[in-house]
Design a protein around this motif. Structure first.
Motif, PDB file in Angstrom:
ATOM      1  N   HIS A  90     -71.668-125.680 113.002  1.00 18.53           N
ATOM      2  CA  HIS A  90     -70.615-126.053 112.064  1.00 18.53           C
ATOM      3  C   HIS A  90     -71.246-126.712 110.840  1.00 18.53           C
ATOM      4  O   HIS A  90     -72.119-127.579 110.974  1.00 18.53           O
ATOM      5  CB  HIS A  90     -69.636-127.003 112.745  1.00 18.53           C
ATOM      6  CG  HIS A  90     -68.345-127.172 112.011  1.00 18.53           C
ATOM      7  ND1 HIS A  90     -68.238-127.925 110.861  1.00 18.53           N
ATOM      8  CD2 HIS A  90     -67.105-126.677 112.256  1.00 18.53           C
ATOM      9  CE1 HIS A  90     -66.994-127.897 110.442  1.00 18.53           C
ATOM     10  NE2 HIS A  90     -66.277-127.146 111.268  1.00 18.53           N
ATOM     11  N   ILE A 134     -70.433-115.827 113.506  1.00 19.76           N
ATOM     12  CA  ILE A 134     -69.330-116.786 113.432  1.00 19.76           C
ATOM     13  C   ILE A 134     -69.497-117.549 112.131  1.00 19.76           C
ATOM     14  O   ILE A 134     -70.589-118.035 111.819  1.00 19.76           O
ATOM     15  CB  ILE A 134     -69.323-117.759 114.626  1.00 19.76           C
ATOM     16  CG1 ILE A 134     -69.009-117.011 115.933  1.00 19.76           C
ATOM     17  CG2 ILE A 134     -68.299-118.872 114.417  1.00 19.76           C
ATOM     18  CD1 ILE A 134     -69.029-117.887 117.170  1.00 19.76           C
ATOM     19  N   GLU A 135     -68.429-117.629 111.364  1.00 18.48           N
ATOM     20  CA  GLU A 135     -68.451-118.345 110.092  1.00 18.48           C
ATOM     21  C   GLU A 135     -67.294-119.338 110.047  1.00 18.48           C
ATOM     22  O   GLU A 135     -66.268-119.164 110.720  1.00 18.48           O
ATOM     23  CB  GLU A 135     -68.358-117.369 108.919  1.00 18.48           C
ATOM     24  CG  GLU A 135     -69.540-116.399 108.821  1.00 18.48           C
ATOM     25  CD  GLU A 135     -70.844-117.090 108.494  1.00 18.48           C
ATOM     26  OE1 GLU A 135     -70.800-118.173 107.864  1.00 18.48           O
ATOM     27  OE2 GLU A 135     -71.915-116.564 108.861  1.00 18.48           O
ATOM     28  N   PHE A 136     -67.448-120.382 109.195  1.00 18.51           N
ATOM     29  CA  PHE A 136     -66.486-121.474 109.140  1.00 18.51           C
ATOM     30  C   PHE A 136     -65.929-121.613 107.729  1.00 18.51           C
ATOM     31  O   PHE A 136     -66.630-121.398 106.734  1.00 18.51           O
ATOM     32  CB  PHE A 136     -67.141-122.787 109.556  1.00 18.51           C
ATOM     33  CG  PHE A 136     -67.754-122.741 110.920  1.00 18.51           C
ATOM     34  CD1 PHE A 136     -67.015-123.083 112.035  1.00 18.51           C
ATOM     35  CD2 PHE A 136     -69.073-122.345 111.092  1.00 18.51           C
ATOM     36  CE1 PHE A 136     -67.583-123.032 113.300  1.00 18.51           C
ATOM     37  CE2 PHE A 136     -69.648-122.294 112.341  1.00 18.51           C
ATOM     38  CZ  PHE A 136     -68.898-122.637 113.456  1.00 18.51           C
ATOM     39  N   ALA A 158     -62.226-120.975 111.855  1.00 18.48           N
ATOM     40  CA  ALA A 158     -63.450-120.197 112.039  1.00 18.48           C
ATOM     41  C   ALA A 158     -63.094-118.728 112.241  1.00 18.48           C
ATOM     42  O   ALA A 158     -61.978-118.386 112.666  1.00 18.48           O
ATOM     43  CB  ALA A 158     -64.247-120.710 113.231  1.00 18.48           C
ATOM     44  N   GLN A 181     -61.428-125.067 115.774  1.00 16.52           N
ATOM     45  CA  GLN A 181     -62.894-125.185 115.885  1.00 16.52           C
ATOM     46  C   GLN A 181     -63.475-124.320 116.995  1.00 16.52           C
ATOM     47  O   GLN A 181     -64.477-124.654 117.611  1.00 16.52           O
ATOM     48  CB  GLN A 181     -63.323-126.640 116.088  1.00 16.52           C
ATOM     49  CG  GLN A 181     -63.149-127.502 114.858  1.00 16.52           C
ATOM     50  CD  GLN A 181     -63.872-128.835 114.983  1.00 16.52           C
ATOM     51  OE1 GLN A 181     -64.120-129.333 116.073  1.00 16.52           O
ATOM     52  NE2 GLN A 181     -64.202-129.424 113.834  1.00 16.52           N
ATOM     53  N   GLY A 182     -62.876-123.159 117.228  1.00 14.09           N
ATOM     54  CA  GLY A 182     -63.441-122.203 118.156  1.00 14.09           C
ATOM     55  C   GLY A 182     -63.110-122.425 119.606  1.00 14.09           C
ATOM     56  O   GLY A 182     -63.665-121.738 120.470  1.00 14.09           O
TER      57      GLY A 182
END
Length: 915
Positions: free
Chosen positions: A79, A124-126, A134, A149-150
């Motif tokens: 993150h 995975i991108e935020f 995400a 937050q996943g």
């Protein structure tokens, strides 16, 4: 949209008359009608299981007991603002998240679906606007989003072209048998990006850029390999959070392979893309593109990263340009290296500094060999010719780097790494670091024989570089110390706190001191130097067969592919009393251990005498024995061997190294005469790690094998089986060890019986819909027989299920209905407790909606689905109730290690409590 949380009696003379080698034995009289023990309520339940998603009952909460990782971790995503939040995607179809800085991990997959969602995540991108938001991309080309937050994910879109568009159906048995294995099908996409200024805008790039095993660049192939299971030549853009997509391909080469897309945080119209055709720029938010990279010698980027200071607006790009090799008389020179851009990638400055090293000063034979492999590959001349043509070692040479990462808090702290196992590269150590913006570099991740020997301390001191080993491992420490950095590093990341992460061999490593030291973060050792470990929940271990009744009260033996045999250690844990501590007794912890275990047995009179076999890697085809409880092991016989011939994908016979052996199962020892042993070699190993067809054995063979001298010599005994029948499991009659049952799949599958310990076999009549038997189990208390049925490739829904017989197989009653039941076993403590394992068929047109584990506590009258927290819920290899504790269940995942489950929490008591 769904959000998911994550015995037949016959005379010996009759058998002898009927048994002709290679022919089927005449069956007993057919069973005209099979009675059903399925209640009306269960009929409705089973119908629902086949057609609708059913959520798991919380009565069992499975715990992953590791060991941590123990497989290859492809990626780690951190993150950007919260160092507690991270995700990893190991290679065995699992994905994990941590929200406590890696102290514990949980599966982020949906344990109640078909097993396809997020089984191997690629990116995975935020969001930079919302820290809870995400986005993820998996290797199916499917996109997901999370708003917490996943912790939970929902599937948004399927972006890859359909399989059938390319003439490949992964569930077509013919395509499968031609070599289209499930890990090689799917039009894969490679990269995902979110606009840092507007998280409604996403980009996805086509290709398979990061496949370091297969995608090797060279002078002849500067753009890398084009792989049949990836898609190329375009990017996709969404402006509504993945609900709709625009395909952009104008001006792109057909084989465009996208590695990284970065949106300029100072200007969203400017998008920078790293590809196999160089660094590209768009100045209209991705619609049109140009290639521009002034200052890069080759414009062949291998990795691209950036530093951004929001307060000052400083935006710096960092790039690895592919190392190229050039003949220089009898030696080699190199070009390429590390570059920096302060104008958003329009122009570049060399910051390679002193990264090149003097190979002639490095007395490291493994690196010399890797050097010649690397230049031989680049020049297209092979390793041996390269050694002959360029005998003089270079004094200033660059390896091929493929990862770069920057401390987000310090633009001058830069890390680069390579993968020496899978890429065509070389170089001492696993990672290099600069603290001065690229002027000077040090090797900062060091392990193995070379660094422990301190051979070239003087040379490294001249570079102000430490020369001691500084990487810590868990149970593989001795193995890694004895090798020459041969396993490779897969990833390189720095989190918001400046902590650095690597994945060396099959472990995850973290440094909190800028690379001075590295600690493995997958397992917790219960006491210093105890070699007893508790996993953190992120296992990538290929779990195999579990032997729970071992003759020692608190010892359970858990086998694995690639990491040997483990035993449970009854150790109280104050933080988690139900945690399971494990010790490896065969594998990397031993000198010259056996790694990929296929079957295991314990001597009935001496629990310290154990036998194991392997079907791949070290000691494959050997029967290995320990007489001291696993402290030492010896091979006592060679049971199986294969030839060097194999069929390629075109069906032609070609030569190669000895191939994988048949999968061996159900190693049994006659309790009345322990010198007599049996096992089966499976022809169609559909639940093994690699489902590729094995080579025909040149010693031993498929089918039933028997030894009468304690395993020293073996014979094949297949009288009564069809030549193509695949024997999967065996069961000894608990009242008469002369009687053995064999579960058979494939052509002429079914249930077979011998009354003379395998000299002759006879097929037992079963209800006519049963075509294949996956497992046979006999309850030692009740003597009831249980069979698990259903076919993996073909067949219909009616073939599958769980059946029982209370009269030695004369009559059968179906009591669980599913297309493919893999296994059912009863609790040795309480026969009313049944644990059942269902799988998914390899058919696109027929998928069981609820694969996984099911529990009955009333002898099969009622069932509960119990998949909670399983990472491989559709690929459970083995599942058993505990032999001493009626509240305890065990399971083994295809690629997620082992699990322990407590019925109703078992009052939070330890696993070794007997009741």
């Amino acid at each position: 949209m769904r959000i998911f949380q994550f015995s037949v009696v016959c005379s010996f003379s009759a058998i002898l008359t009927a048994c002709v080698a290679g022919q089927d034995v005449k069956q007993d009289r057919p069973i005209e009608q099979a009675a059903s023990q399925i209640s009306s309520s269960n009929v409705a339940y089973f119908k629902t299981l086949k057609n609708e998603r059913v959520d798991s009952d919380p009565i069992v909460q499975w715990q992953n007991i590791g060991p941590g990782m123990s497989g290859y971790n492809e990626e780690l995503w951190l993150h950007p603002a919260d160092a507690n939040v991270m995700f990893m995607a190991p290679d065995m179809h699992v994905a994990y998240g941590s929200w406590d800085a890696g102290n514990s991990w949980q599966s982020i997959q949906d344990h109640d679906e078909l097993g396809q969602l997020m089984k191997r995540v690629l990116d995975i991108e935020f969001s930079r606007q919302n820290p809870n938001y995400a986005v993820a991309l998996d290797w199916n080309g499917w996109v997901y989003e999370s708003v917490n937050q996943g912790k939970n994910w929902s599937k948004l879109a399927e972006l890859s072209p359909s399989y059938k568009q390319y003439g490949v159906d992964p569930y077509d048995p013919l395509a499968f048998k031609k070599g289209w294995y499930d890990e090689q099908i799917g039009m894969r996409l490679s990269d995902l990006a979110i606009d840092p200024n507007d998280d409604n805008i996403w980009y996805v790039g086509a290709g398979d850029f990061w496949n370091v095993k297969e995608n090797h660049r060279s002078l002849k192939k500067p753009h890398g390999n084009i792989l049949t299971y990836a898609d190329y030549g375009y990017i996709l853009k969404s402006i509504d959070r993945g609900r709709t997509w625009q395909k952009i391909s104008k001006g792109f080469p057909d084989n465009l392979d996208v590695g990284e897309i970065i949106v300029n945080p100072l200007n969203s119209e400017h998008v920078i893309m790293m590809s196999n055709h160089g660094l590209m720029h768009s100045h209209d938010a991705g619609l049109n593109w140009e290639t521009k990279a002034n200052g890069l010698p080759h414009n062949m980027p291998r990795d691209l990263s950036y530093y951004f200071d929001k307060a000052s607006g400083e935006f710096i790009l960092y790039l690895i340009d592919q190392t190229q090799y050039h003949a220089d008389g009898k030696s080699i020179t190199s070009s390429g290296g590390i570059y920096q851009s302060v104008d958003a990638g329009l122009s570049w400055q060399d910051i390679t500094g002193n990264l090149a090293f003097d190979l002639s000063q490095v007395s490291y034979p493994a690196e010399i060999w890797r050097y010649y492999r690397a230049i031989g590959h680049w020049l297209g001349i092979g390793t041996d010719k390269a050694r002959k043509q360029f005998p003089t070692l270079p004094t200033n040479i660059l390896p091929v780097f493929n990862r770069i990462a920057i401390n987000p808090n310090d633009k001058n702290e830069i890390y680069v790494s390579y993968n020496k196992k899978h890429d065509r590269t070389f170089g001492p150590g696993e990672a290099w670091r600069s603290l001065d913006g690229g002027k000077t570099w040090n090797v900062v991740a060091r392990h193995g024989k070379y660094w422990l020997s301190d051979k070239d301390a003087e040379y490294w001191a001249s570079r102000n570089n430490p020369s001691d080993a500084n990487v810590e491992f868990s149970h593989v420490q001795a193995y890694m110390d004895d090798h020459e950095e041969m396993e490779g590093n897969r990833l390189l990341e720095v989190n918001a706190k400046g902590e650095v992460f690597l994945s060396i061999a099959q472990q995850t490593h973290k440094s909190v001191d800028k690379g001075k030291t590295w600690q493995q973060v997958d397992d917790v050792e219960t006491a210093p130097n105890s070699d007893v470990w508790i996993g953190r929940g992120n296992s990538d271990l290929p779990g195999r067969i579990m032997l729970l009744d071992t003759g020692i009260q608190h010892r359970r033996l858990l086998t694995s592919g690639e990491h040997g045999v483990w035993e449970t250690v009854p150790l109280a844990n104050d933080n988690n009393p139900q945690a399971v501590a494990l010790r490896q007794i065969e594998g990397q912890a031993q000198v010259d251990g056996m790694y990929s275990i296929s079957t295991i047995a314990v001597h009935p009179d001496d629990p310290n005498t154990m036998y194991i076999m392997a079907w791949r890697q070290a000691h494959k085809g050997q029967l290995r024995r320990s007489t001291d409880g696993g402290k030492t092991w010896q091979n006592i016989s060679t049971v199986l061997e294969t030839s060097t011939e194999r069929n390629n994908r075109d069906g032609k016979i070609i030569q190669g190294p000895p191939g994988m052996l048949p999968a061996s199962n159900s190693l049994l020892i006659d309790p009345s005469n322990p010198d007599t042993m049996f096992f089966v070699n499976e022809r169609d190993a559909f639940s093994e790690i690699y489902r590729a067809p094995r080579r025909e054995p040149t010693k031993g063979g498929y089918g039933f094998m028997k030894s009468e001298d304690g395993g020293l010599t073996w014979k094949v005994s297949n009288n009564g089986f069809n030549k193509t029948t695949s024997l999967r499991r065996l069961a000894l009659d608990p009242l008469n060890s002369q009687v053995i049952y064999a579960a058979a799949t494939g052509n002429n599958g079914g249930l077979y019986k011998t009354i003379d310990q395998g000299e002759h076999w006879k097929k037992i009549s079963l209800p006519k819909q049963i075509k294949s038997v996956n497992n046979i189990y006999i309850d030692k208390q009740t003597n009831e027989m249980f069979i698990s049925t259903g076919r993996f490739y073909e067949g219909n829904n009616e073939e599958g299920g769980a059946w029982r017989s209370a009269d030695k197989g004369k009559t059968w009653h179906k009591f669980f209905d599913a297309p493919m039941v893999l296994q059912i076993e009863t609790s040795p403590v309480d026969p009313n407790i049944l644990l059942l394992n269902t799988g998914s068929q390899m058919r696109m047109d027929r998928q069981f909606m609820n694969p996984g584990l099911y529990l009955s506590q009333d002898n099969g009258k009622r069932w509960k689905k119990i998949n909670t927290n399983l990472a491989n819920s559709d690929k459970i290899i083995d599942a058993k109730p505990d032999p001493h504790n009626r509240h305890l269940l065990w399971a083994s995942g295809w690629g997620s290690g082992w699990y322990v489950g407590y019925i109703d929490g078992a009052n939070n008591e330890p696993w070794f409590t007997s009741k």
